[in-house]
Design a protein around this motif. Structure first.
Motif, PDB file in Angstrom:
ATOM      1  N   ARG A 251       0.660  -1.166   0.008  1.00 13.09           N
ATOM      2  CA  ARG A 251       0.158  -0.037   0.070  1.00 13.09           C
ATOM      3  C   ARG A 251       0.824   1.389  -0.107  1.00 13.09           C
ATOM      4  NH1 ARG A 251      -4.619  -1.580   4.412  1.00 13.09           N
ATOM      5  NH2 ARG A 251      -5.635  -3.264   3.252  1.00 13.09           N
ATOM      6  N   LYS A 252       1.980   1.239   0.750  1.00 11.19           N
ATOM      7  CA  LYS A 252       2.833   2.377   0.797  1.00 11.19           C
ATOM      8  C   LYS A 252       3.498   2.720  -0.573  1.00 11.19           C
ATOM      9  CE  LYS A 252       3.823   2.358   5.852  1.00 11.19           C
ATOM     10  NZ  LYS A 252       4.827   2.555   6.842  1.00 11.19           N
TER      11      LYS A 252
ATOM     12  N   HIS B 211       1.038   3.970  -2.648  1.00 11.74           N
ATOM     13  CA  HIS B 211       0.910   5.483  -2.390  1.00 11.74           C
ATOM     14  C   HIS B 211       2.140   6.270  -2.813  1.00 11.74           C
ATOM     15  CE1 HIS B 211      -0.659   8.771  -0.261  1.00 11.74           C
ATOM     16  NE2 HIS B 211       0.363   8.891   0.338  1.00 11.74           N
ATOM     17  N   ARG B 212       3.265   5.767  -2.906  1.00 10.74           N
ATOM     18  CA  ARG B 212       4.354   6.688  -2.911  1.00 10.74           C
ATOM     19  C   ARG B 212       4.509   6.614  -4.637  1.00 10.74           C
ATOM     20  NH1 ARG B 212       8.103   3.388  -1.060  1.00 10.74           N
ATOM     21  NH2 ARG B 212       7.378   3.573   0.939  1.00 10.74           N
TER      22      ARG B 212
ATOM     23  N   ASN C 206       1.996   6.660  -6.692  1.00  9.06           N
ATOM     24  CA  ASN C 206       0.819   7.693  -7.036  1.00  9.06           C
ATOM     25  C   ASN C 206       1.256   9.091  -6.589  1.00  9.06           C
ATOM     26  OD1 ASN C 206      -0.979   5.833  -8.011  1.00  9.06           O
ATOM     27  ND2 ASN C 206      -1.839   5.634  -6.042  1.00  9.06           N
ATOM     28  N   ARG C 207       2.028   9.434  -5.481  1.00 11.45           N
ATOM     29  CA  ARG C 207       2.655  10.795  -5.045  1.00 11.45           C
ATOM     30  C   ARG C 207       3.715  11.086  -6.045  1.00 11.45           C
ATOM     31  NH1 ARG C 207       4.047  10.563   0.516  1.00 11.45           N
ATOM     32  NH2 ARG C 207       5.934   9.369  -0.224  1.00 11.45           N
TER      33      ARG C 207
END
Length: 170
Positions: free
Chosen positions: A59-60, A63-64, A66-67
């Motif tokens: 998940r991280k 998320h990373r 996508n960021r």
């Protein structure tokens, strides 16, 4: 039999029977929820702490990523806007250079015309001077004479282009 099969297919497709009480609009089945296998945790299976850590890391990472995609998009957009602004300034400067060069050309032609006119006027003035008449008037009417050798005093002017006279020269 074929009619029942069509009716059953319609029920499966639309999720209701063909008869609608009080309304003729069909109720369509809602779109199924998207399921992301990497996020979904099966309820029947026991998960260990390692699996939870692995899922959190995934998940991280997502998320990373996508960021980073957002930062990449913002960066590329900023670069494109900067390049666009530089191009606009370049075109503006090119326009000013062209305008100034035409003005300089016009002023140079005007300067050449004025210089030619001044040269012609100077030639006319110099052609109109009669040095013989000036000499006769100075010597005969005004009584002027050439100076003797002992009356001439020479001096060195130096660097200056003009001389200031503070006293009468003896």
């Amino acid at each position: 039999m074929a009619g029942r099969r069509v009716e059953n297919q319609r029920r499966q497709k639309y999720g209701t029977s063909s008869y609608v009480s009080g309304n003729t609009a069909r109720k369509l089945a809602a779109a199924p929820q998207r399921r992301y296998e990497e996020y979904d945790i099966p309820k029947e299976v026991e998960i260990t702490e390692e699996d939870r850590i692995a899922i959190r890391k995934k998940r991280k990472a997502i998320h990373r990523a996508n960021r980073l995609n957002f930062l990449y998009t913002v960066g590329v957009s900023a670069i494109i806007i900067t390049i666009f602004a530089i191009c606009l300034q370049y075109l503006n400067v090119q326009s000013q250079v062209k305008t100034n060069s035409t003005a300089v050309t016009k002023l140079q032609s005007e300067l050449n015309e004025l210089t030619n006119s001044n040269d012609e006027l100077e030639l006319e003035i110099n052609a109109g001077i009669d040095y013989e008449q000036i000499y006769n008037t100075a010597v005969n009417e005004l009584g002027m004479v050439y100076p003797e050798r002992d009356q001439v005093i020479t001096y060195d002017a130096g660097v200056s282009e003009y001389v200031k006279q503070y006293h009468d020269i003896p």
